[in-house]
Every structure is written in structure tokens, then in C-alpha cells.
Motif scaffolding. Sequence first.
Motif, PDB file in Angstrom:
ATOM      1  N   PRO A 116      -7.193  -8.879   8.366  1.00  0.00           N
ATOM      2  CA  PRO A 116      -6.770  -8.322   9.617  1.00  0.00           C
ATOM      3  C   PRO A 116      -7.306  -6.844   9.939  1.00  0.00           C
ATOM      4  O   PRO A 116      -7.727  -6.433  10.879  1.00  0.00           O
ATOM      5  N   LYS A 117      -7.206  -6.398   8.518  1.00  0.00           N
ATOM      6  CA  LYS A 117      -7.704  -4.682   8.774  1.00  0.00           C
ATOM      7  C   LYS A 117      -8.979  -4.532   8.043  1.00  0.00           C
ATOM      8  O   LYS A 117      -9.195  -3.239   7.683  1.00  0.00           O
ATOM      9  N   MET A 118      -9.926  -5.700   8.320  1.00  0.00           N
ATOM     10  CA  MET A 118     -11.119  -5.310   7.534  1.00  0.00           C
ATOM     11  C   MET A 118     -12.237  -4.408   8.078  1.00  0.00           C
ATOM     12  O   MET A 118     -12.692  -3.476   7.530  1.00  0.00           O
ATOM     13  N   ASP A 119     -12.108  -4.271   9.559  1.00  0.00           N
ATOM     14  CA  ASP A 119     -12.748  -3.385  10.129  1.00  0.00           C
ATOM     15  C   ASP A 119     -12.254  -1.896   9.824  1.00  0.00           C
ATOM     16  O   ASP A 119     -13.154  -0.905   9.494  1.00  0.00           O
ATOM     17  N   MET A 120     -10.921  -1.369   9.496  1.00  0.00           N
ATOM     18  CA  MET A 120     -10.329  -0.266   9.163  1.00  0.00           C
ATOM     19  C   MET A 120     -10.966   0.094   7.789  1.00  0.00           C
ATOM     20  O   MET A 120     -11.125   0.998   7.423  1.00  0.00           O
ATOM     21  N   ALA A 121     -10.675  -1.308   7.000  1.00  0.00           N
ATOM     22  CA  ALA A 121     -11.334  -0.818   5.519  1.00  0.00           C
ATOM     23  C   ALA A 121     -12.659  -0.453   5.432  1.00  0.00           C
ATOM     24  O   ALA A 121     -12.969   0.519   4.619  1.00  0.00           O
TER      25      ALA A 121
END
Length: 182
Positions: A116-121
Motif C-alpha cells: 500500500p505504501k509503494m508510491d511513498m517508497a
Amino acid sequence: ELNADQVLSIEGLVTNIRNEQEQILAQLIDQTPDTEVEEKSDYYFRLGELYAKQQRTWRLKSAELAIAVDKAKTPQQKAQLQAQSNQAAQNAKTYLLKAVKTYTGLTDNDAFRNYPKMDMALFYYGYTLQGGKYMKEARAVYDKLLKNYPSSKYVPEAHLAFADYYFEQGQRAAKQLMAAGV
């Protein structure tokens, strides 16, 4: 209000805590089965963040020491501060490489594509590369963010990073033309 010296002092105090966190997260990654995708991907993300914070802290410490070299009164002080600055810069590079390896382990693994946080990563990964002056690599990561997560809240930041890069390239080109007498 905190000034830069106070912030760096606080960062220095939490270094031992971060070292412990690093060991714990690395163990959790090793011990967590690949079938626990959500959990394992989150450990990668947290470890990448931790390394990136350490890299920024050491980069700032190196800059602080480099400024102190200029203000040193004796050659002995200058040499000592320069050695400390060089060591801090080396520490920053070590943590940058650890962050890159960790973020790569997260963002290039197909098993984690639904994290779910891949964009943030991806954004943090690109930002870390950009802070380390690896602009070409940062652009590739930002491009992956833009392509795979077009509705992410980090899209404007990625576009800004591209704009900064091209502005800097334009400035260099203009300086080269001026130096060449064109």
C-alpha cells in the motif's frame, strides 16, 4: 525553536537507537517468510527509511564539519576537522548504499507490487538518490512512480524533482556556453 546545531545534536543522540532498530528490522526481514508479503514489505520500507535518515544525518554532519574546517585557526585543527568531515561523508555514503539496496529490494520485487505504501517508497527512494547526487538513478525511480502510480500524492513532488534536474542541467549548459565564449 531549534537551530541546525541543536537538530544535529539530537540526531547524534538517537544514532544508537537507530542502530538497534536497524538490527531488529534486518532480523525481521530475514526471519519473515516471503508468504507474509504485507509484513515483510513494511519491514523493508521501514529499514529503507531508517537508512535514508542516517544518510541525511551524516551528510549534514559532514557539511557542518567542512564549515568548521574553514573556521579552524590552526593547521592541526583543520586537519582533524577535515578527517572528521571525510569520515562523516564516508558514513553518509555507506548509509546511502544501504538505503538503495533496501529500497531496491522492496521496489523491484514483484511479490511486493501491491504494497500500500509503494508510491511513498518510490518517492523516498528517489529523494534519497537525489540527495546523494545520483540524479540519473533518481529520475528513473521518479519515472517509475509517475508511470505506475499516476494518482499518487507524490506525483507533484516527482515532477518538481524533474524540473529541478532540468533547471540545473540548463544552468550547467549556460555556464559551459559562457565559458566557451558563445
